[in-house]
Design an enzyme around this catalytic site. Structure first.
Site, PDB file in Angstrom:
ATOM      1  N   PRO A  52      42.886  51.045  45.915  1.00  0.00           N
ATOM      2  CA  PRO A  52      43.925  50.952  46.948  1.00  0.00           C
ATOM      3  C   PRO A  52      44.500  49.565  47.217  1.00  0.00           C
ATOM      4  CG  PRO A  52      42.170  52.405  47.649  1.00  0.00           C
ATOM      5  CD  PRO A  52      41.702  51.766  46.390  1.00  0.00           C
ATOM      6  N   VAL A 104      35.619  48.477  49.754  1.00  0.00           N
ATOM      7  CA  VAL A 104      35.112  49.255  48.609  1.00  0.00           C
ATOM      8  C   VAL A 104      35.724  48.761  47.294  1.00  0.00           C
ATOM      9  CG1 VAL A 104      34.752  51.578  47.682  1.00  0.00           C
ATOM     10  CG2 VAL A 104      34.799  51.226  50.144  1.00  0.00           C
ATOM     11  N   CYS A 105      37.033  48.458  47.338  1.00  0.00           N
ATOM     12  CA  CYS A 105      37.754  48.007  46.137  1.00  0.00           C
ATOM     13  C   CYS A 105      37.161  46.727  45.579  1.00  0.00           C
ATOM     14  CB  CYS A 105      39.216  47.753  46.458  1.00  0.00           C
ATOM     15  SG  CYS A 105      40.016  49.153  47.208  1.00  0.00           S
ATOM     16  N   SER A 106      36.738  45.839  46.472  1.00  0.00           N
ATOM     17  CA  SER A 106      36.229  44.537  46.037  1.00  0.00           C
ATOM     18  C   SER A 106      34.919  44.660  45.287  1.00  0.00           C
ATOM     19  CB  SER A 106      36.061  43.612  47.251  1.00  0.00           C
ATOM     20  OG  SER A 106      37.320  43.417  47.861  1.00  0.00           O
ATOM     21  N   ASP A 107      34.243  45.796  45.431  1.00  0.00           N
ATOM     22  CA  ASP A 107      32.984  46.023  44.721  1.00  0.00           C
ATOM     23  C   ASP A 107      33.174  46.803  43.422  1.00  0.00           C
ATOM     24  OD1 ASP A 107      31.480  44.733  46.547  1.00  0.00           O
ATOM     25  OD2 ASP A 107      30.632  46.508  47.491  1.00  0.00           O
TER      26      ASP A 107
END
Lengths: 200, 189
Positions: free
Chosen positions: A84, A90-93
């Site tokens: 997103p 969450v995206c950064s992981d």
């Protein structure tokens, strides 16, 4: 009056210092993450179908190249990971996990294309925190979210879903997964889908 | 001036009184008991032997046969955890090759939001020898106050089975020996 302001300032400064230390040190990457809170799990309708030809696209990569899906046709299986937004939890992981899982892609003759609707400078700064990435990071910023929309994963607020697509060497879509935007998909499922390509 | 000093002292006293409340609110505050965490007994024989556990089912961390247990909360998706994996392996090896520490100090990893597959992938990728446990639904992570990763907890287990947190810190070590020295000193072992 000035004295009172001074005293109150000292009080809050001391309080701030003490309360901060109770939680220990924090990491730079995590301090820069914006938490949007819990979002509507899925907010779009898929426009592509498994078994059909995947829509072609050309997008700029943070490497400076332009990457087209048709360039990879006949050469590599392609995994597309839409996340997103940059600088969100969450995206950064998710991509740092794929970054250590290169063997899973290599073993199945696949490449990964990571896509968000952020612009190139944002993606450059964000992914730099993840270390050196082995895969292309593409910007679907302008026309805004055009590729995400072609796949049917553009949400009503202008960001993409958290989605995974697996396209075989013939350009046929073999797997489409649009998951809850708030959750990271299990690597196991992607590994299983890639394994299927090898056995085809 | 005198009045100002008195007010300042009162306010500093208030600040210091509030401080323990802040720290105490953290479920991992030093001096507290570890939150009630249940883990599945590992299938691998060498891990069962390492932890001093047998059979199937679940166990609680203070049941581990050790005087000190170091708990690493990590994630295979966390770049820092990936980078620090070799240092943590070195930390484990230093314990295992020390006559004084082997058997007394044990380390386990809990993968926040990581499935069995992801834990296994991380173990193989970095050749981790100590036991790693999945926490796919973040249930353990929630109990520990949703700490960032990597996070290290030092637990002192007394002969009567009581266990107290003596170390609770975000961020991993840069140097395995220094980290080990610091933990041993703090543990009072």
């Amino acid at each position: 009056m000035r004295k009172n302001i001074f005293i109150i300032t000292i009080f809050f400064a001391v309080l701030g210092l003490l309360s901060g230390s109770a939680f220990g040190l924090s990491e730079t990457f995590k301090n820069n993450i914006y938490n949007p809170g819990k979002l509507k799990p899925i907010d779009s309708v898929l426009k592509v179908k498994v078994g059909e030809k995947a829509p072609d696209f050309t997008l700029p990569s943070i490497s400076g190249e332009k990457i087209s899906l048709h360039q990879l046709k006949g050469k590599k299986n392609v995994v597309i990971s839409f996340v997103p937004a940059a600088w969100t939890p969450v995206c950064s992981d998710q991509w740092p996990g794929y970054n250590i899982a290169k063997t899973i892609f290599d073993e199945n003759d696949a490449v990964l294309l990571g896509i968000t609707v952020d612009n190139i400078p944002t993606l450059f700064a964000w992914t730099k925190q993840m270390g050196k990435l082995w895969f292309h990071v593409l910007s679907d910023f302008w026309p805004h979210g055009k590729v995400a929309d072609m796949f049917g994963v553009l949400r009503s607020d202008g960001v993409s879903e958290r989605a995974l697509f697996v396209i075989d060497k013939e350009g046929i879509l073999q797997y489409a997964h649009v998951g809850d935007i708030n959750k990271r998909p299990d690597l196991k499922d992607l590994a299983k889908e890639l394994e299927k390509l090898k056995n085809r | 001036m005198k009045k100002t000093s008195i007010i300042l002292c009162i306010l500093l006293f208030l600040a210091l009184s509030i401080y323990p409340v802040y720290s105490y609110n953290s479920p991992l505050a030093e001096g507290k008991k570890l939150p009630d965490i249940e883990l599945t007994i590992p299938k691998k024989q060498e891990h069962q032997q390492y932890l001093g556990l047998t059979g199937e089912g679940t166990f609680k961390i203070p049941q581990i046969k050790a005087k000190v247990v170091i708990i690493q909360i990590f994630s295979m998706y966390c770049p820092h955890c990936q980078r620090e994996a070799p240092t943590i392996n070195e930390f484990y090896r230093k314990i295992e090759t020390s006559k004084n520490l082997k058997g007394k100090v044990k380390i386990i990893g809990i993968g926040a939001g990581n499935s069995d597959f992801e834990i296994d992938f991380f173990r193989k990728k970095y050749e981790v020898l100590f036991p790693l446990f999945p926490d796919g639904d973040f249930s353990i992570h929630k109990k520990t106050g949703e700490v960032r990763t990597p996070y290290f907890i030092g637990l002192r287990i007394m002969d009567n089975g009581k266990a107290t947190i003596f170390y609770s810190q975000l961020g991993g070590p840069k140097n395995a020996q220094q980290f080990l020295n610091k933990l041993i000193q703090r543990s009072g072992l």
